[in-house]
Design an enzyme around this catalytic site. Structure first.
Site, PDB file in Angstrom:
ATOM      1  N   HIS A  25       0.855  -1.199   0.000  1.00 12.69           N
ATOM      2  CA  HIS A  25       0.000   0.000   0.000  1.00 12.69           C
ATOM      3  C   HIS A  25       0.889   1.247   0.000  1.00 12.69           C
ATOM      4  O   HIS A  25       0.777   2.097   0.886  1.00 12.69           O
ATOM      5  CB  HIS A  25      -0.930   0.043   1.225  1.00 12.69           C
ATOM      6  CG  HIS A  25      -2.145  -0.819   1.103  1.00 12.69           C
ATOM      7  ND1 HIS A  25      -2.922  -1.171   2.181  1.00 12.69           N
ATOM      8  CD2 HIS A  25      -2.746  -1.373   0.032  1.00 12.69           C
ATOM      9  CE1 HIS A  25      -3.932  -1.917   1.780  1.00 12.69           C
ATOM     10  NE2 HIS A  25      -3.849  -2.069   0.473  1.00 12.69           N
ATOM     11  N   HIS A  81     -12.059  -9.896  -5.006  1.00  9.86           N
ATOM     12  CA  HIS A  81     -11.772  -8.524  -4.536  1.00  9.86           C
ATOM     13  C   HIS A  81     -10.926  -7.855  -5.616  1.00  9.86           C
ATOM     14  O   HIS A  81      -9.947  -8.437  -6.084  1.00  9.86           O
ATOM     15  CB  HIS A  81     -11.021  -8.651  -3.203  1.00  9.86           C
ATOM     16  CG  HIS A  81     -10.426  -7.410  -2.645  1.00  9.86           C
ATOM     17  ND1 HIS A  81     -11.013  -6.174  -2.734  1.00  9.86           N
ATOM     18  CD2 HIS A  81      -9.268  -7.221  -1.954  1.00  9.86           C
ATOM     19  CE1 HIS A  81     -10.242  -5.281  -2.133  1.00  9.86           C
ATOM     20  NE2 HIS A  81      -9.180  -5.892  -1.663  1.00  9.86           N
ATOM     21  N   GLU A  83      -8.915  -5.179  -5.641  1.00  9.21           N
ATOM     22  CA  GLU A  83      -7.676  -4.433  -5.393  1.00  9.21           C
ATOM     23  C   GLU A  83      -6.544  -5.062  -6.221  1.00  9.21           C
ATOM     24  O   GLU A  83      -6.526  -6.276  -6.446  1.00  9.21           O
ATOM     25  CB  GLU A  83      -7.341  -4.428  -3.887  1.00  9.21           C
ATOM     26  CG  GLU A  83      -6.376  -3.323  -3.526  1.00  9.21           C
ATOM     27  CD  GLU A  83      -6.269  -3.045  -2.011  1.00  9.21           C
ATOM     28  OE1 GLU A  83      -6.912  -3.753  -1.212  1.00  9.21           O
ATOM     29  OE2 GLU A  83      -5.527  -2.109  -1.653  1.00  9.21           O
ATOM     30  N   ASP A  85      -3.557  -5.987  -6.011  1.00  5.09           N
ATOM     31  CA  ASP A  85      -2.686  -7.102  -5.635  1.00  5.09           C
ATOM     32  C   ASP A  85      -3.335  -8.451  -5.971  1.00  5.09           C
ATOM     33  O   ASP A  85      -2.651  -9.478  -5.975  1.00  5.09           O
ATOM     34  CB  ASP A  85      -2.285  -7.044  -4.155  1.00  5.09           C
ATOM     35  CG  ASP A  85      -3.440  -6.826  -3.210  1.00  5.09           C
ATOM     36  OD1 ASP A  85      -4.403  -6.139  -3.585  1.00  5.09           O
ATOM     37  OD2 ASP A  85      -3.377  -7.342  -2.077  1.00  5.09           O
ATOM     38  N   HIS A 147     -12.045  -6.321   3.199  1.00  6.82           N
ATOM     39  CA  HIS A 147     -12.008  -4.991   3.774  1.00  6.82           C
ATOM     40  C   HIS A 147     -12.421  -3.871   2.802  1.00  6.82           C
ATOM     41  O   HIS A 147     -12.302  -2.688   3.153  1.00  6.82           O
ATOM     42  CB  HIS A 147     -10.573  -4.702   4.275  1.00  6.82           C
ATOM     43  CG  HIS A 147      -9.573  -4.574   3.161  1.00  6.82           C
ATOM     44  ND1 HIS A 147      -8.826  -3.443   2.966  1.00  6.82           N
ATOM     45  CD2 HIS A 147      -9.224  -5.402   2.148  1.00  6.82           C
ATOM     46  CE1 HIS A 147      -8.034  -3.584   1.913  1.00  6.82           C
ATOM     47  NE2 HIS A 147      -8.274  -4.783   1.407  1.00  6.82           N
ATOM     48  N   ASP A 166      -8.675 -11.483   1.359  1.00 10.97           N
ATOM     49  CA  ASP A 166      -7.817 -10.840   2.374  1.00 10.97           C
ATOM     50  C   ASP A 166      -8.121 -11.321   3.803  1.00 10.97           C
ATOM     51  O   ASP A 166      -7.222 -11.342   4.653  1.00 10.97           O
ATOM     52  CB  ASP A 166      -8.000  -9.320   2.335  1.00 10.97           C
ATOM     53  CG  ASP A 166      -7.287  -8.673   1.154  1.00 10.97           C
ATOM     54  OD1 ASP A 166      -6.264  -9.207   0.699  1.00 10.97           O
ATOM     55  OD2 ASP A 166      -7.765  -7.628   0.691  1.00 10.97           O
ATOM     56  N   TYR A 194      -1.720  -7.750  10.626  1.00  8.45           N
ATOM     57  CA  TYR A 194      -2.603  -7.563   9.461  1.00  8.45           C
ATOM     58  C   TYR A 194      -3.995  -7.139   9.930  1.00  8.45           C
ATOM     59  O   TYR A 194      -4.568  -6.180   9.413  1.00  8.45           O
ATOM     60  CB  TYR A 194      -2.668  -8.891   8.696  1.00  8.45           C
ATOM     61  CG  TYR A 194      -3.338  -8.828   7.356  1.00  8.45           C
ATOM     62  CD1 TYR A 194      -2.589  -8.635   6.196  1.00  8.45           C
ATOM     63  CD2 TYR A 194      -4.712  -8.988   7.227  1.00  8.45           C
ATOM     64  CE1 TYR A 194      -3.196  -8.589   4.952  1.00  8.45           C
ATOM     65  CE2 TYR A 194      -5.326  -8.943   5.988  1.00  8.45           C
ATOM     66  CZ  TYR A 194      -4.559  -8.756   4.856  1.00  8.45           C
ATOM     67  OH  TYR A 194      -5.176  -8.713   3.635  1.00  8.45           O
ATOM     68  N   HIS A 227      -3.404 -13.914   0.958  1.00  6.79           N
ATOM     69  CA  HIS A 227      -2.036 -13.559   1.392  1.00  6.79           C
ATOM     70  C   HIS A 227      -1.605 -14.548   2.486  1.00  6.79           C
ATOM     71  O   HIS A 227      -2.373 -14.806   3.425  1.00  6.79           O
ATOM     72  CB  HIS A 227      -1.982 -12.166   2.027  1.00  6.79           C
ATOM     73  CG  HIS A 227      -2.325 -11.037   1.102  1.00  6.79           C
ATOM     74  ND1 HIS A 227      -1.546 -10.668   0.043  1.00  6.79           N
ATOM     75  CD2 HIS A 227      -3.365 -10.176   1.111  1.00  6.79           C
ATOM     76  CE1 HIS A 227      -2.088  -9.633  -0.570  1.00  6.79           C
ATOM     77  NE2 HIS A 227      -3.206  -9.318   0.055  1.00  6.79           N
TER      78      HIS A 227
HETATM   79 FE1  FEO Z   1      -7.340  -5.641  -0.265  1.00  7.70          FE
HETATM   80 FE2  FEO Z   1      -4.908  -7.926  -0.585  1.00  7.70          FE
HETATM   81  O1  FEO Z   1      -5.978  -6.519  -1.136  1.00  7.70           O
END
Ligand code: FEO
Length: 397
Positions: A25, A81, A83, A85, A147, A166, A194, A227
């Site tokens: 981030h 999701h 995002e 990544d 999230h 996530d 996290y 992750h």
């Molecule tokens: Fe909310 Fe691992 O991206």
């Protein structure tokens, strides 16, 4: 470094372990243990790919995927999701297999269109919608704000796997992949970091969503996150941890965070810590110089605490910038049921304590007093007054 691993008869991990990552981030999250971007291939009569990897690894990802499957055999892509990544390899992948249907939430469509400005073959889904692959059915469960507003979980019935994206993840690189094959202290430290830094503001929703998923009575043999490790051994242990963490979590700990110009505020912090220990020998007291320590580690320690003390010298009629950055973070994280107070040294005007007190209140802390100031370098008498402030604080929290 492995590029694929068969998890079950039907599921293969095809992600990227990123040992190189030290910040995530932007500069916002320190990832001293690296991370991974987990992607999963689910093969039955039909084949679905669940999530991809971060954009810098897009070509590597697609090339490695080709070693596992002819890309034309991928019938569906599920994006839990948007995002980047997790969606970052979509452009590269869809150049090879254009038109492949993408299953994601309605907000997922917004997010993917916002990132990539492509009119891909989107199939928006909502909770309870399913995708049949043969013997396997994938069921989608929206999980907004776990999230991001677009987040969802995908449940695979035949192998009893929850693909949670996530949620339940950690920024933790491992070649072993499974939760029982790694150092447990490291694993839970990273899982807590996290949660504290990413999921804290959404704790009420975390609790509600977990209760909702548990009420669905789904058998879960594995939780495949996006992750870090795959929770295979006792997968519900991390779910139980999340239920604890989401419930205004605190330990018997007081965290003292400060920044200092000429060591006066540091000496105050140390004297306050002595006072806290004198008043309550059972409480854990930890001190952090916000100008030197990792901000995400400090946030994690605040998360664990029942009470915090913020200290700063006064400069330019305000408090120091390292404390200012941390204050911005804690305002956004919306900690629940934590007590607080402020302290600091000054030479001339001395506004820092008043401003810290006001901002701690604005951040949602229950401020227990007006704080404590010391003018000029603290002498023995001033340090004893700081210890007294520490004793009073310990007694009031
Ligand atoms: Fe909310 Fe691992 O991206």
């Amino acid at each position: 470094m492995q590029t694929s691993k068969k998890l079950t008869e039907k599921v293969t991990w095809v992600g990227k372990v990123d040992w190189d990552l030290i910040k995530f981030h932007g500069e916002e999250f320190s990832t001293v243990k690296g991370s991974s971007y987990n992607s999963y291939l689910v093969r039955d009569k039909k084949t679905a790919l669940i999530d991809t990897v971060w954009e810098p690894y897009d070509r590597e990802f697609v090339n490695n995927l080709k070693k596992v499957i002819d890309l034309r055999e991928i019938d569906y892509i599920v994006i839990n999701h948007g995002e980047i990544d997790h969606s970052g390899a979509l452009p590269e992948l869809l150049r090879e297999i254009p038109g492949t249907p993408i299953y994601c939430t309605k907000n997922g469509v917004r997010s993917l269109q916002g990132h990539y400005h492509e009119d891909w073959n989107f199939h928006p889904v909502k909770t309870g919608d399913t995708l049949n692959l043969g013997e396997t059915t994938l069921t989608f469960v929206e999980a907004p704000m776990l999230h991001w507003p677009d987040t969802m979980f995908t449940y695979m019935d035949s192998e009893r796997i929850l693909f949670s994206n996530d949620a339940f993840g950690q920024h933790y690189a491992t070649e072993s992949l499974y939760n029982d094959k790694v150092d447990q202290c490291e694993l839970f430290a990273e899982a807590l970091k996290y949660y504290a830094n990413i999921l804290t503001p959404f704790s009420p929703r975390v609790k509600k969503k977990i209760e909702e998923v548990l009420a669905m009575d789904l058998a879960v043999d594995m939780i495949c996150t996006s992750h870090g490790v795959i929770w295979k051994h006792d997968p519900l242990q991390i779910v139980n941890k999340y239920m604890d963490w989401a419930d205004a979590y605190q330990e018997n700990q007081i965290t003292v965070v400060y920044d200092t110009m000429w060591e006066g505020t540091r000496r105050m912090a140390e004297a306050i810590a002595v006072g806290i220990q004198e008043a309550d020998g059972d409480v854990t007291v930890k001190l952090f110089n916000a100008g030197k320590e990792d901000k995400n580690d400090i946030v994690t320690e605040i998360f664990r605490s029942k009470a915090v003390l913020f200290g700063s010298s006064t400069v330019n009629n305000r408090y120091l910038s390292a404390i200012g950055g941390l204050m911005e973070m804690v305002k956004g994280l919306k900690f629940q049921k934590k007590k607080a107070a402020a302290f600091g040294s000054y030479g001339w005007s001395g506004e820092s304590v008043k401003l810290l007190t006001k901002d701690l209140e604005a951040a949602g802390f229950a401020v227990v007093n007006e704080g404590h100031r010391t003018q000029w370098a603290p002498d023995e008498e001033a340090l004893e007054a700081c210890a007294g402030f520490g004793r009073d604080f310990a007694q009031s929290v």
